[in-house]
Design a protein around this motif. Sequence first.
Motif, short mmCIF file in Angstrom:
data_model
loop_
_atom_site.label_atom_id
_atom_site.label_comp_id
_atom_site.label_asym_id
_atom_site.label_seq_id
_atom_site.Cartn_x
_atom_site.Cartn_y
_atom_site.Cartn_z
N GLY B 252 -21.96 11.47 -42.88
CA GLY B 252 -22.09 9.87 -41.97
C GLY B 252 -21.84 10.28 -40.51
O GLY B 252 -21.27 9.54 -39.84
N ASP B 255 -24.73 8.44 -35.36
CA ASP B 255 -24.57 7.42 -34.55
C ASP B 255 -25.56 6.48 -34.89
O ASP B 255 -26.74 6.43 -34.41
CB ASP B 255 -24.60 7.57 -32.88
CG ASP B 255 -24.41 6.56 -32.36
OD1 ASP B 255 -24.22 5.32 -32.61
OD2 ASP B 255 -23.97 6.86 -31.16
N GLU B 256 -25.36 5.77 -35.82
CA GLU B 256 -26.34 4.43 -36.51
C GLU B 256 -26.93 3.72 -35.33
O GLU B 256 -28.14 3.33 -35.56
CB GLU B 256 -25.67 3.71 -37.44
CG GLU B 256 -25.07 4.67 -38.79
CD GLU B 256 -26.32 4.95 -39.87
OE1 GLU B 256 -27.38 4.59 -39.39
OE2 GLU B 256 -26.01 5.67 -40.68
N SER B 257 -26.13 3.28 -34.51
CA SER B 257 -26.40 2.40 -33.40
C SER B 257 -27.49 2.96 -32.40
O SER B 257 -28.53 2.64 -32.37
CB SER B 257 -25.14 1.78 -32.88
OG SER B 257 -25.62 1.32 -31.47
N LYS B 260 -30.73 3.72 -34.22
CA LYS B 260 -31.47 2.34 -34.32
C LYS B 260 -32.19 1.97 -33.12
O LYS B 260 -33.17 1.39 -32.94
CB LYS B 260 -30.52 1.20 -34.89
CG LYS B 260 -31.27 0.08 -35.53
CD LYS B 260 -30.27 -0.99 -35.87
CE LYS B 260 -30.75 -2.36 -36.06
NZ LYS B 260 -29.97 -3.42 -35.78
N TYR B 266 -36.02 8.66 -38.24
CA TYR B 266 -34.62 9.00 -38.71
C TYR B 266 -35.09 9.36 -40.11
O TYR B 266 -34.52 10.44 -40.91
CB TYR B 266 -33.67 8.23 -38.35
CG TYR B 266 -32.44 8.72 -39.09
CD1 TYR B 266 -31.73 9.93 -38.99
CD2 TYR B 266 -31.67 7.73 -39.91
CE1 TYR B 266 -30.60 10.23 -39.25
CE2 TYR B 266 -30.35 8.03 -40.66
CZ TYR B 266 -29.81 9.20 -40.28
OH TYR B 266 -28.58 9.66 -40.84
N GLU B 267 -35.64 8.41 -40.93
CA GLU B 267 -35.67 8.53 -42.09
C GLU B 267 -36.50 9.52 -42.86
O GLU B 267 -35.98 9.95 -43.93
CB GLU B 267 -36.29 7.03 -42.79
CG GLU B 267 -35.41 5.80 -42.68
CD GLU B 267 -34.20 5.77 -43.36
OE1 GLU B 267 -34.14 6.43 -44.44
OE2 GLU B 267 -33.01 5.33 -42.73
N LYS B 270 -34.25 12.55 -42.75
CA LYS B 270 -33.03 12.54 -43.51
C LYS B 270 -33.83 12.73 -45.14
O LYS B 270 -33.17 13.63 -45.72
CB LYS B 270 -32.61 10.87 -43.96
CG LYS B 270 -31.32 10.75 -43.71
CD LYS B 270 -31.00 9.35 -43.71
CE LYS B 270 -30.39 8.54 -44.92
NZ LYS B 270 -30.07 7.24 -44.95
#
Lengths: 138, 822
Positions: B252, B255-257, B260, B266-267, B270
Amino acid sequence: MYYQLYQAYLIIQRLLANFPVNNNPLELRISPLLSEANNTLLTTLQLIQQPQVNEHHLKYLLSVIYRNDEALDPLTRAWGRASLWMDSASPTVIHERLKWYKAYKKELEQLVPNVKSLYGEEEARYIVPPLYRKEVGA
Amino acid sequence: MSWKKPRVDVNLYSQGDVDDWKYSTCNICSIGCGCYIGVKDNKIVGIKGNEDHSINRGRLDPKGENQWYANNSPDRLVTPLIRKEGQLVAASWDEAMNLIVEKTKETLQTIGSDGISFYSTGQGTLETYYTIAKIGRAGLRSHLLDANTRLCTATTEWCLFESFGADGVPASFDDVDLTDTMMFFGHNPAETGTVFFERIMERKRRTGKPYIIVVDVRKTLTAKEADLFLQLKPGTNLALLNGIQHLMVKNGWVDESFIKNHTVGYERMKHAVEPWTLSNTVEVTGVPEENIRQAAQIIGKTNSLVCTTLQGTYQSADATSSCVAINNIHLIRGLIGKPGNGPLHMAGQPSSSGNRTVGGVGTYPGNRNPSNPKHIEEMAKLWNVETSDLEVGPEKGIEEIIHLMEQEKIGLFWNINTNPMASLPNRERARKAFEKTFVVVQDPFLTETTEVADVVLPPAIWGEKEGTLENADRTINLLTKAVDPPNGVKSDFDILLDFAERMELKDKDGNPLIDYTTPEECFEEWKNVSKGRPSDMSGITYEKLRYYNGLRWPVNEEHPMGTTRLYTDFNFHTYPDDAQSYGKDLYTGRPRTKSEFEAIQANGRAIIYDTHYVPPVEQPRHEYPFWLTTGRLVWHWHTRTKTGRSPYLQMIAPEGYVEINIVDAEQLGILPGELVNIATPRGSINVPARVVDTVQPGLVFIPFHYGTWENNQSANELTVDFTDPLSKQPTFKQSSCRIKPLRNQVTVSESGSLEEIAELNGLTLEDLARVNQLTPPYRADIGDQIEVPLSRVNVDIPPYMPYRNIETFPHFNQAYRSPDDD
């Protein structure tokens, strides 16, 4: 147009029939390109047999066919050199495959006048890369 | 200001005071150090650093200090040469230029516009490159414009296109002064950019920052200063980066924000790194588990990060994908566009990025996309030519141009200030191709390449011409003319203007295509072309460059003092009509269509890619059991055309060699300095062995600076000419080879004992025993054949480390060692 595309399709079929040859890492990159060429050529052949051809879609498919070969050509030449240097396939097999790759390119070059007549010189420039359509005396 | 204190490095040889110190910029590496040129009696007699220039505060690289000797070298060419009956003979400028014009016209008629190819350099000025772009693209309608930047930093360009939509490194040297963490990935600045490295080390000594991670196959001088050194197996860069990304995602440390709001893709990334577990990464890369874990944790948690890359990444397998993976890391952590953050993909040469910016190589000038009709129309309008005159589609790399030469599809190859017969991989293939083509070589000296030239033109060099350079962090610096070139010599810029005039190149109204007459006028035209584009230089003047000691693009009304870092608004150049390229598929290199690019729906957001590891094409095997890698020394530049003419540099590192690990040398019975033969499927060379612990067992290193056609030391007799599918940069760093010591046979006779044979050949008995793999007590019978080295020299290459106390830190040091190492 059908003739050249069909010939090109047959060549790709032939190349796919004995693939991979030696599992050289370059074949990892060549593999999706051959598959894409195969699928796109097949779709294009089906499309141009329709009574009403969707020219916009055809333009896209032709663009993909040429761009695909632009990537395929240097990779296959490199594969030929690598395979000879690494002695990982028989020279006869290597030269035979390189001959077919070259023949495939030739078919695409012969297709160019059809693309030009269908879309005009200016638009054809954005479909066919320069080295397939260059004319002497520009 | 970056440095705490200035230090003015001076190298001067003058009887009496100099007449003047002329403002200039160093013309060796990509750092862009400000300097002054010492002039006496219209002759360059020295150089000193510019203490007011923020990049170097007076410091100079050892090559930079010594570059001026080449100007005064007695073997400078001062007249054009034309090949007649196999020999190059002196000719007038009229004869030479008229012959080039004749060949150009003939080629246009017999082959067409793509029968002409320019192959330029990363050492020229923006004004020269821009003129090549205008003549080559608008005048001759060719799209075969390439440069030795293909061997150097083509991958920088392509990784920036892919991730951000346009060229231009996001971070700058100022960020290096602010960052908490730096990762040098396949980048050895301690030898390739000493002033830059000294800047980092000066801060580190003072503040303890930044934490330094080094990734390399060799224990380089940079690695010796690392807090964490990851020594990986050759060709596994992307595997390591995938492993690091895997851990960042898993823990984790993202930086998710930011992901997004400012990225797409990103997916997929990943999903792609999922299989790259620690154990898989360790297995492929050979890097200890704990080191990978620690690198991921530091990168994943640091507040600020600058990652640099250079040839260890660009000239390796998966070059563009690896650089894109580094961009991914910055994007998933949101560490870009902020002080102390961003990828800083380096350049090698003093103005390789400048060639890309103004369109002498790569895309159209001002970051314009050659596949976008709108950009082609803009260029046609700016140059006042028909849109149909400007060719469409991505450029071709030098390997593809060589392939065209082999097929006799190139009628004229114009080579400007580069020495491809020494620098191209698999150079024997290149030579055969060049011999099938009419070759023009523009070079101040006779080189390996002039041996295949049909015409040689002698150009002015640094200090004898004016113009601008673009360094590795988008800084535009000014070169001024300190002295006149020797009689009979013209600048590159003037040669090109002369050619355009003789060719009568016109715009669509019948006016001369090139209507500027000086570099400064050319720069004014370029400013207009760049306006509104990412590399906007509309706010620059020569005077301003001199006053402020360089400015970073974009420099315009909005940013009159330049731009320290890009993407501070997190708005990337990925709108379809803004992008410099629609990109290529990262795995196959297949160019994308406009609709495919639109389908990504980036529209101002950066693109995160799934990166897939592909091992090197050629790998060690029974016949060729070693990895071969090539690279640079701190003491020489490229093929030594300039640095080989400095007595000091030439004396320090006069000839080629091979570095081999102690373990391998022991196994093969090779003595330090012994002459060995290195062979690959392409060729072989004979060089002395330097036995070291800096290369890992199974790997050998050869500097690529050496090798005339006669002395058989050229690393590029050996290298593979495979290229990256996107950037078309050759994979110099991974070939396979075998090593064989070159020996004489001596027969043991009554009068010649082992001791006597050893002494006669300058060896100790132990050396002789090692060569012959004898075990004590050493003995040989009369008639036995004993091997002795053919020759042996002392290959002592002194390090250059002004930032490091050699006495205090003599050994290799690493902050962390795996318990498994003990």
